[in-house]
Structures are given as C-alpha cells and as structure tokens.
Design an enzyme around this catalytic site. Structure first.
Site, PDB file in Angstrom:
ATOM      1  N   ALA A  16       0.816  -1.225   0.000  1.00 28.11           N
ATOM      2  CA  ALA A  16       0.000   0.000   0.000  1.00 28.11           C
ATOM      3  C   ALA A  16       0.841   1.263   0.000  1.00 28.11           C
ATOM      4  O   ALA A  16       0.315   2.361  -0.089  1.00 28.11           O
ATOM      5  CB  ALA A  16      -0.941  -0.004   1.202  1.00 28.11           C
ATOM      6  N   ARG A  21       9.867   7.000  -4.189  1.00 28.80           N
ATOM      7  CA  ARG A  21      11.228   7.046  -4.726  1.00 28.80           C
ATOM      8  C   ARG A  21      11.338   6.488  -6.147  1.00 28.80           C
ATOM      9  O   ARG A  21      12.355   6.635  -6.797  1.00 28.80           O
ATOM     10  CB  ARG A  21      12.184   6.300  -3.771  1.00 28.80           C
ATOM     11  CG  ARG A  21      12.462   7.066  -2.492  1.00 28.80           C
ATOM     12  CD  ARG A  21      13.113   6.204  -1.432  1.00 28.80           C
ATOM     13  NE  ARG A  21      12.167   5.269  -0.804  1.00 28.80           N
ATOM     14  CZ  ARG A  21      12.500   4.356   0.101  1.00 28.80           C
ATOM     15  NH1 ARG A  21      13.755   4.236   0.472  1.00 28.80           N
ATOM     16  NH2 ARG A  21      11.580   3.564   0.623  1.00 28.80           N
TER      17      ARG A  21
HETATM   18  C1  UD1 Z   1      10.619  -1.794   5.915  1.00 31.30           C
HETATM   19  C2  UD1 Z   1      10.994  -2.100   7.362  1.00 31.30           C
HETATM   20  C3  UD1 Z   1      12.514  -2.238   7.472  1.00 31.30           C
HETATM   21  C4  UD1 Z   1      12.968  -3.318   6.543  1.00 31.30           C
HETATM   22  C5  UD1 Z   1      12.494  -3.044   5.116  1.00 31.30           C
HETATM   23  C6  UD1 Z   1      12.825  -4.208   4.245  1.00 31.30           C
HETATM   24  C7  UD1 Z   1       9.312  -1.029   8.734  1.00 31.30           C
HETATM   25  C8  UD1 Z   1       8.987   0.131   9.568  1.00 31.30           C
HETATM   26  N1  UD1 Z   1      10.526  -1.036   8.212  1.00 31.30           N
HETATM   27  O1  UD1 Z   1      11.215  -0.552   5.571  1.00 31.30           O
HETATM   28  O2  UD1 Z   1      12.898  -2.530   8.791  1.00 31.30           O
HETATM   29  O3  UD1 Z   1      14.360  -3.397   6.566  1.00 31.30           O
HETATM   30  O4  UD1 Z   1      11.077  -2.850   5.108  1.00 31.30           O
HETATM   31  O5  UD1 Z   1      12.240  -4.025   2.991  1.00 31.30           O
HETATM   32  O6  UD1 Z   1       8.493  -1.901   8.566  1.00 31.30           O
HETATM   33  N2  UD1 Z   1       3.546  -0.495   3.157  1.00 31.30           N
HETATM   34  C9  UD1 Z   1       2.189  -0.517   3.311  1.00 31.30           C
HETATM   35  N3  UD1 Z   1       1.580   0.420   4.083  1.00 31.30           N
HETATM   36  C10 UD1 Z   1       2.273   1.395   4.697  1.00 31.30           C
HETATM   37  C11 UD1 Z   1       3.673   1.423   4.537  1.00 31.30           C
HETATM   38  C12 UD1 Z   1       4.291   0.458   3.771  1.00 31.30           C
HETATM   39  O7  UD1 Z   1       1.515  -1.394   2.768  1.00 31.30           O
HETATM   40  O8  UD1 Z   1       1.653   2.213   5.374  1.00 31.30           O
HETATM   41  C13 UD1 Z   1       4.196  -1.521   2.324  1.00 31.30           C
HETATM   42  C14 UD1 Z   1       4.995  -0.963   1.185  1.00 31.30           C
HETATM   43  O9  UD1 Z   1       4.194  -0.855   0.031  1.00 31.30           O
HETATM   44  C15 UD1 Z   1       6.096  -1.985   1.022  1.00 31.30           C
HETATM   45  C16 UD1 Z   1       6.286  -2.537   2.420  1.00 31.30           C
HETATM   46  O10 UD1 Z   1       5.116  -2.214   3.143  1.00 31.30           O
HETATM   47  O11 UD1 Z   1       5.739  -3.037   0.157  1.00 31.30           O
HETATM   48  C17 UD1 Z   1       7.501  -1.953   3.103  1.00 31.30           C
HETATM   49  O12 UD1 Z   1       7.312  -0.557   3.202  1.00 31.30           O
HETATM   50  P1  UD1 Z   1       8.489   0.445   2.861  1.00 31.30           P
HETATM   51  O13 UD1 Z   1       7.967   1.827   2.984  1.00 31.30           O
HETATM   52  O14 UD1 Z   1       9.154   0.063   1.622  1.00 31.30           O
HETATM   53  O15 UD1 Z   1       9.388   0.178   4.128  1.00 31.30           O
HETATM   54  P2  UD1 Z   1      10.934   0.233   4.192  1.00 31.30           P
HETATM   55  O16 UD1 Z   1      11.331   1.643   4.419  1.00 31.30           O
HETATM   56  O17 UD1 Z   1      11.495  -0.470   3.031  1.00 31.30           O
HETATM   57 MG    MG Z   2      10.807  -1.106   0.942  1.00 33.66          MG
END
Ligand code: UD1
Ligand code: MG
Length: 466
Positions: A16, A21
């Site tokens: 979601a 980026r």
């Molecule tokens: C997250 C982890 C981090 C890990 C990394 C590995 C957290 C806080 N951090 O960081 O420790 O090393 O993944 O990939 O979890 N997403 C949602 N809803 C949201 C936010 C994100 O569905 O509100 C989904 C994104 O689409 C994505 C995944 O969750 O597929 C990870 O989110 P992203 O924002 O990429 O987190 P990272 O900063 O990569």
């Molecule tokens: Mg990620």
C-alpha cells in the site's frame, strides 16, 4: 471479503506504500519485471509456500492494482492513508478470523526475488520454535535503507531500529531486517494496538520486536542464505538490479533444463516464457510474454518474439514475431515479421523481408522474398514468388485472399482481395489479379486474365476446389 475456511497460516503481502522514490505515475508494485508486474512474484511465492491465496494490502492507486491483477487474484484489503507497516498488518488482521488462523506470514510486494522455499522455511522455523515472532534477516554491506537488527551482549535480538532513526554506530550493523516475518496471529492482533507512533507519524511493524522482548519472549531469527533474495525495490536503480538478478535466475533455470544461451548477458527471456530441450538462443534475442519455444530450435541472433508459439526444429533469424503460431520445421528470416494471427504450418520457409498478418500458410509453403500476406489462407505447397502482395485493404475494409494447394504465384503478383486462386493455378510475373483464377489455370497481365489450362497431376490427391 469473506472465506468460509481460512488456512492455518495466512500470507499477508504489504503493497500500500506510495513508492515515491520510483518517481512514477504507475504504482510501484505494478512496474513490470521480466514480464510480470513486480507484485506477481510476491503473490506466487506466498501461494507456492502456503498453498493458499494471500491477503494483499493496497492503498495507493488501489483500483489500478486490483484491476491489473484481477479481482480473484488475492484477498484485497485497503489501507489509505498509508500509516506504516504496522497499520497495514493491523488492517489485514481485521479481515481474518483469529479462531481459525494460527500463524501469519508477512512479506513485501516490492521484494520480487524472495523464494517460496525461503518463506516456507520461515514458517516451519516459526512452528518449531517457541515465541511469537520469527524474522528473516540478511547480512550484507549494502544496507539499502533496511532496518538494523539490534542484539544484546548475549546475542539475543532486542529490537529493530530503522535507518532514519539509527545512530552512526547502529548504522554500521550489517545484520538487516528483511521485513519478512512469521507471527502468532493472536499475539500480533493483541499487540498491534500497542505500537508507538514513530517520529515519522507511522506505526512500524518492526516495533513488535521490542514489544515481544519487553514481555520476556524470544524472537527467533532465520538468516537468509542468498542475499539477493532480499533485494527490495524502492528506486529505478533497484528495479534494474532486481531485473538483472531475476534474469540470471530465469536463464539458469532453462540452462538446467537443457537450453543453450550463447551469451546470457545479451539475452532477454521473460519469466512467462518456456523453452524446449536442445534449443539454442543466440545473443540480442528477446523472448517475451506468452512465448513457448519447442525443442532443437535455433533462435536469433537479433530476434524479438512476443507471445508466440514455436514448434520443434525451427530456425528464426533476425526477425520479429508477435502473437503468432509457428509449427515444426519452419525457418524464418532474416528480416521477416509475423504479426498477430499469423499461423505457419509445418515446414514453411519464409525468407527475407516477408510480412504475414492474420493468415494461415499451409505445410511446406515457400515465401522467400519481399512479400506481404494479410488476411489470407494459403494451402499446402504453395510457392509465393518474390514481391507478391495481398492487396487486402481498399481504404475502408479488409478483404480475404484464398490460394489453393500447390498454386504458383509469379514474382510481383498483386492479389487484389477479395480473390481466390484455384488449386494448382499459376500467375505470371507482375500479374494484377482482380478476379478469381480457376484451378489449374494460368493467368497473366494487368488486370490478369486466364490464358491457358494447365495439366492436372496424374494422381491428384487434392480434390478440386469447390
Ligand atoms: C521496511 C521495514 C525495514 C525493513 C524493510 C525491508 C518497517 C517500519 N521497516 O522498511 O525494517 O528493513 O522494510 O524491505 O516496517 N507499506 C504498506 N503500508 C504502509 C507502509 C508500507 O503497505 O503504510 C508496504 C509498502 O508498500 C512496502 C512494504 O510495506 O511493500 C515496506 O514498506 P516500505 O515503505 O518500503 O518500508 P521500508 O522503508 O522499506
Ligand atoms: Mg521497501
């Protein structure tokens, strides 16, 4: 979203996030990677690992994601606005009956290289260890923005710290959180509401680790053996890196099955393609979409094949094939083009600069040089002389051409459709055929007229055309 029976272990794929980026109008998880939208890899890995349909958490351009994947591809859960990975999982859990589900596997939509075997191993490890959380970690120098795994003096995991909030010493930690976990479902449901709000205004799923440790629980870790599996795609550069790794994996799979790539680094084969044993693929070849190549073929160099079925023992050189069907023992090229609906039967020879669209070329048809065949049916054994054109379009409509078996079309013949050339008929060089030519008849001139009957073969196994 309802399901009568939920499996004991349910997969949740997080997708979601905004994916800012990527700097794209397209949702990150729909960016194509070797022939599939990126999120397809996560869906397939979870399905294969658990044998059940995952929950996909979508938010940003959710409708487009759902439309692209199809309404039954996953259990869709909406999260908008994206308030963090903890919030995303909380929404997914709300859709699950906790009396049926024991374990949830959480993974990311932007991690296409994760293998089903790894996810399965994580779930198995979770079921073999006490504690509410089992997490996947990876050791590598490139942090890629991943959270760092903090351990105490005794080596026990105590927390995950996000890169944005880490001290320089913590940033130096090489053990990273992959973002893939197995949780006890009931424990998770009880603890997600306790997550603190992060300095970024999000609820971090990673903060569940510290919550568990605070309660005296042990967090079990499964280290990844192959670090490329944890390649997360946040930027276009990551996408290119993932594509390179995925391409190598795909080519290795086909090499193991008996396919030769003369230069793998210069070969593009999408994940959707299949190849038969002892087929050789020359460099600068692109095999895409729903393409299936048989055994003992030589493909390329410089060839583009999209969603085309190719039989066995075919030779395709420097040509473009799109949405076509090619049977066994066909040779094509150089510089030929099969367009949508082209069907070449066994043993067809199609040489230089030919174009075939929405047409059937029967067994053994020869079409050596500079021809266009469109909306035509060409029966067995026909010889199409150099420069033959089906004039199938009158400016408003397309019209069909029929050429009976063993007809001989002279060089530079214009077949003005709709028109039929009878079995065994011949046209003279440069004929402009505006009227049907009867079987076993020679027609010449502009416009072409019949000038002579031709002898029929003694043992004509071809019945006269009606
Ligand atoms: C997250 C982890 C981090 C890990 C990394 C590995 C957290 C806080 N951090 O960081 O420790 O090393 O993944 O990939 O979890 N997403 C949602 N809803 C949201 C936010 C994100 O569905 O509100 C989904 C994104 O689409 C994505 C995944 O969750 O597929 C990870 O989110 P992203 O924002 O990429 O987190 P990272 O900063 O990569
Ligand atoms: Mg990620």
């Amino acid at each position: 979203m309802s399901e009568a029976h939920w499996p004991e272990t349910v997969g949740i794929i997080l997708a979601a996030g905004r994916g800012r980026r990527m700097r794209s109008k397209r949702p990150k998880v729909l960016h194509p990677l070797l022939g599939r939208p990126m999120v397809e890899y996560a869906l397939r890995a979870v399905e294969q690992a658990l044998g059940s349909k995952p929950i996909l958490v979508i938010g940003h351009q959710a409708e487009l994601v759902r439309e692209t994947l199809g309404p039954t591809r996953a259990h869709y859960v909406h999260q908008d606005p994206p308030l963090g990975t903890g919030d995303a999982v909380r929404r997914a859990l709300a859709a699950i009956p906790l009396d049926q589900v024991r374990t949830v596997l959480v993974t990311n939509g932007d991690m296409p290289l994760l293998r089903a075997e790894t996810l399965r191993a994580l779930v198995d490890a979770h079921h073999h260890h006490p504690g509410p959380i089992t997490m996947l970690t990876v050791e590598r120098d490139q942090a890629q923005g991943f959270g760092r795994v903090l351990r105490d003096a005794a080596g026990r995991v105590i927390a995950i710290i996000e890169e944005a909030h880490a001290t320089p010493e913590q940033r130096a930690i090489r053990e990273l959180n992959v973002g893939v976990y197995a949780f006890d479902a009931a424990w998770l449901a009880a603890h997600l509401p306790q997550l603190p709000l992060s300095p970024k205004g999000e609820y971090y799923l990673t903060d569940t680790i510290a919550l568990a440790v605070k309660e005296g629980a042990v967090v079990h870790v499964l280290p990844l053996e192959d670090p490329t599996e944890a390649l997360g795609v946040n930027t276009r550069a990551h996408l290119a890196q993932a594509a390179r790794a995925m391409q190598q994996r795909i080519l290795e799979r086909w090499m193991a099955a008996g396919v030769t790539f003369i230069d793998p680094a210069r070969t593009y084969v999408e994940d959707t393609v299949t190849l038969g044993q002892d087929t050789v693929v020359w460099p600068d070849t692109y095999l895409m979409g729903n393409t299936h190549i048989g055994e003992d073929c030589e493909i390329g160099p410089n060839t583009y094949i999209l969603s085309t079925r190719v039989g066995n023992r075919c030779r395709i050189f420097a040509s473009v094939l799109e949405h076509a069907h090619v049977e066994d023992d066909v040779d094509i090229g150089p510089y030929s083009h099969l367009r949508k609906g082209a069907h070449l039967a066994r043993g067809v020879h199609m040489g230089n600069f030919g174009e075939v669209k929405n047409s059937y070329l029967g067994p053994g048809v020869k079409m050596g040089h500079f021809s266009y065949i469109g909306d035509a049916t060409v029966e067995e054994g026909v010889n199409i002389g150099a420069g033959t054109i089906t004039c199938n379009y009158d400016g408003e409509r397309k019209h069909p051409t029929y050429i009976g078996a063993h007809a001989f079309i002279g060089s530079d013949t214009m077949l003005v459709a709709p028109v039929r050339i009878g079995e065994g008929a011949r046209t003279g060089a440069g004929a402009v055929v505006t009227k049907d030519v009867p079987p076993y008849t020679l027609a010449v001139g502009v416009p072409a007229r019949a000038i002579r009957r031709l002898p029929r073969p003694q043992s004509s196994q071809h019945a006269e055309e009606a």
